[in-house]
Design a protein around this motif. Structure first.
Motif, mmCIF file in Angstrom:
data_model
loop_
_atom_site.group_PDB
_atom_site.id
_atom_site.type_symbol
_atom_site.label_atom_id
_atom_site.label_comp_id
_atom_site.label_asym_id
_atom_site.label_seq_id
_atom_site.Cartn_x
_atom_site.Cartn_y
_atom_site.Cartn_z
ATOM 1 N N ASP A 124 40.601 37.489 54.339
ATOM 2 C CA ASP A 124 40.991 38.886 54.163
ATOM 3 C C ASP A 124 41.744 38.986 52.840
ATOM 4 N N PHE A 125 41.187 39.694 51.892
ATOM 5 C CA PHE A 125 41.791 39.775 50.565
ATOM 6 C C PHE A 125 41.390 41.093 49.918
ATOM 7 N N GLU A 126 42.075 41.422 48.832
ATOM 8 C CA GLU A 126 41.764 42.628 48.080
ATOM 9 C C GLU A 126 41.473 42.267 46.631
ATOM 10 N N LEU A 127 40.468 42.909 46.052
ATOM 11 C CA LEU A 127 40.178 42.736 44.636
ATOM 12 C C LEU A 127 40.929 43.800 43.842
ATOM 13 N N PRO A 128 41.448 43.436 42.690
ATOM 14 C CA PRO A 128 42.138 44.447 41.877
ATOM 15 C C PRO A 128 41.149 45.422 41.254
ATOM 16 N N ALA A 129 41.601 46.655 41.066
ATOM 17 C CA ALA A 129 40.768 47.665 40.412
ATOM 18 C C ALA A 129 40.620 47.330 38.932
ATOM 19 N N SER A 178 32.915 45.615 44.595
ATOM 20 C CA SER A 178 32.501 45.230 45.936
ATOM 21 C C SER A 178 32.946 43.780 46.204
ATOM 22 N N LYS A 179 33.435 43.533 47.416
ATOM 23 C CA LYS A 179 33.914 42.190 47.734
ATOM 24 C C LYS A 179 32.792 41.165 47.720
ATOM 25 N N ASP A 182 32.681 54.438 47.585
ATOM 26 C CA ASP A 182 33.821 55.322 47.351
ATOM 27 C C ASP A 182 33.474 56.792 47.578
ATOM 28 N N VAL A 196 37.467 49.501 42.246
ATOM 29 C CA VAL A 196 37.593 48.240 42.973
ATOM 30 C C VAL A 196 36.183 47.700 43.199
ATOM 31 N N SER A 211 34.007 35.745 44.970
ATOM 32 C CA SER A 211 34.455 36.681 45.999
ATOM 33 C C SER A 211 33.556 36.636 47.236
#
Length: 293
Positions: free
Chosen positions: A137-142, A116-117, A186, A114, A128
C-alpha cells in the motif's frame, strides 16, 4: 539496409518490445530501437529507429503527443484501464454531457497528475507495478504534466452488467509523461462514479503522425524506412554548412556556432543535402551530439 525511422502503426496486444523484435527480423539487423513506449492495449504511432537512426532516438523532441481514447465512466479498475480487474462499479446513468465537460476543465492545462500505480515508475528502485503485485500500500507523488487539449467527441450511455456505464470518446493532446488512463481515472473520480480507459490510440508523436504510420502487415510486404535525412529534417532545426565546415565536422572539430544555433539538438546538413550530425550550441561552439556522416 538504409538508416532511418519506421513509423509503425502498433496493433493492440503487442508490447513495444515485441514490435522492435519484429522489426529486427524484417530489417535484418539488431540495431533497432524505439522511442515513446506504448502499453500493450494501445495502438497507433510508435517511432522505430533502424541502424544509425537509433542514435537519433534519445535526442528526438517527442514531447507533444496526441491520442484518441475511450473512457468508461461507472467502473474503476486496478490498472486504470481495461487490462485490470474491476475494483468498483457505480451506475453512471445520471452523468450528463454537461457534467463531463465540467469535469474535464480541471484536468486541462498545466496540472499535477498522480501516475497510475500499475506503471513502470520506480519507487525506491522497485517498479511501481511490482509493488502493487506484492500487495504493498503506497502512494505515488504527483508530477507536473501539460494537457493542452482534452475534447469530447462522443458520449454513449451503455447498459452493462453491474450497472449502467457511460463511454466517452475523447481526443487528448499532451506532454510526454502524461498518463491517459490516469486522466480517465481522475475524470471518473471527479464525477463520483469512477472511470477507466477502454481504448487508446496514439495518433501523433512529435512531428510524426498516423498518416506516416504503416502496419506490420504492410511492412512485411514491403519494408522501407523514412530516410534518416528526411527524419532529421522533420524533427530538428536545420543548419546548412559548406564543404570546409563539413570536413571539419566529419573530423570531430567543433565549429563556431552561428547566432541562430540554440542549446537544442540541431541537424547539420552538407552542401549536397547530406545529413552530417546533430549538434547543440555550447559556449559559442557547436558541440557534436551524434556524428552521422
Amino acid at each position: 539496409m538504409k538508416d532511418g525511422l519506421v513509423i509503425v502503426d502498433k496493433p493492440g496486444g503487442m508490447t513495444s518490445h515485441d514490435v522492435v523484435a519484429r522489426l529486427r527480423r524484417l530489417a535484418g539487423t539488431r540495431r533497432v530501437g524505439h522511442a515513446g513506449t506504448l502499453d500493450p492495449m494501445a495502438t497507433g504511432v510508435l517511432v522505430i529507429g533502424v541502424e544509425k537512426a537509433t542514435r537519433l532516438l534519445g535526442h528526438l523532441a517527442l514531447t507533444r503527443k496526441e491520442y484518441e481514447a475511450t473512457i468508461r465512466l461507472g467502473q474503476s479498475t486496478i490498472t486504470d484501464d481495461a487490462e485490470g480487474e474491476v475494483t468498483a462499479s457505480v451506475s453512471a446513468d445520471g452523468v450528463t454531457r454537461e457534467a463531463i465537460d465540467a469535469g474535464i476543465v480541471p484536468l486541462t492545462g498545466d496540472i499535477m497528475q498522480v501516475p497510475s500505480k500499475v506503471s513502470a515508475i520506480k519507487v525506491n528502485g522497485v517498479r511501481s507495478y511490482a509493488r502493487v503485485r506484492g500487495g504493498e500500500d503506497f502512494e505515488l507523488p504527483a508530477r507536473p504534466v501539460t494537457v493542452s487539449a482534452f475534447a469530447v467527441r462522443d458520449v454513449r450511455h451503455v447498459r452493462h452488467d453491474g450497472g449502467d456505464v457511460v463511454d466517452v470518446d475523447v481526443t487528448v493532446e499532451c506532454s510526454s509523461g502524461t498518463y491517459i488512463r490516469a486522466l480517465a481515472r481522475d475524470l471518473g473520480a471527479g464525477l463520483g462514479v469512477g472511470g477507466h480507459l477502454t481504448a487508446l490510440r496514439r495518433t501523433r508523436v512529435g512531428p510524426y503522425g498516423a498518416d506516416l504510420a504503416r502496419t506490420l502487415e504492410q511492412l512485411t510486404e514491403a519494408f522501407a524506412v523514412l530516410p534518416i535525412a528526411e527524419a532529421a529534417a522533420a524533427a530538428f532545426p536545420r543548419w546548412d554548412v559548406d564543404d570546409r565546415q563539413a570536413r571539419l565536422l566529419g573530423n570531430g572539430v567543433r565549429l563556431d556556432a552561428p547566432p541562430s544555433l540554440g542549446a537544442v539538438p540541431t541537424a547539420v546538413f552538407g552542401p549536397e543535402g547530406e545529413f552530417l550530425a546533430l549538434v547543440e550550441a555550447r559556449e559559442g561552439q557547436a558541440r557534436i551530439l551524434a556524428n552521422l556522416g
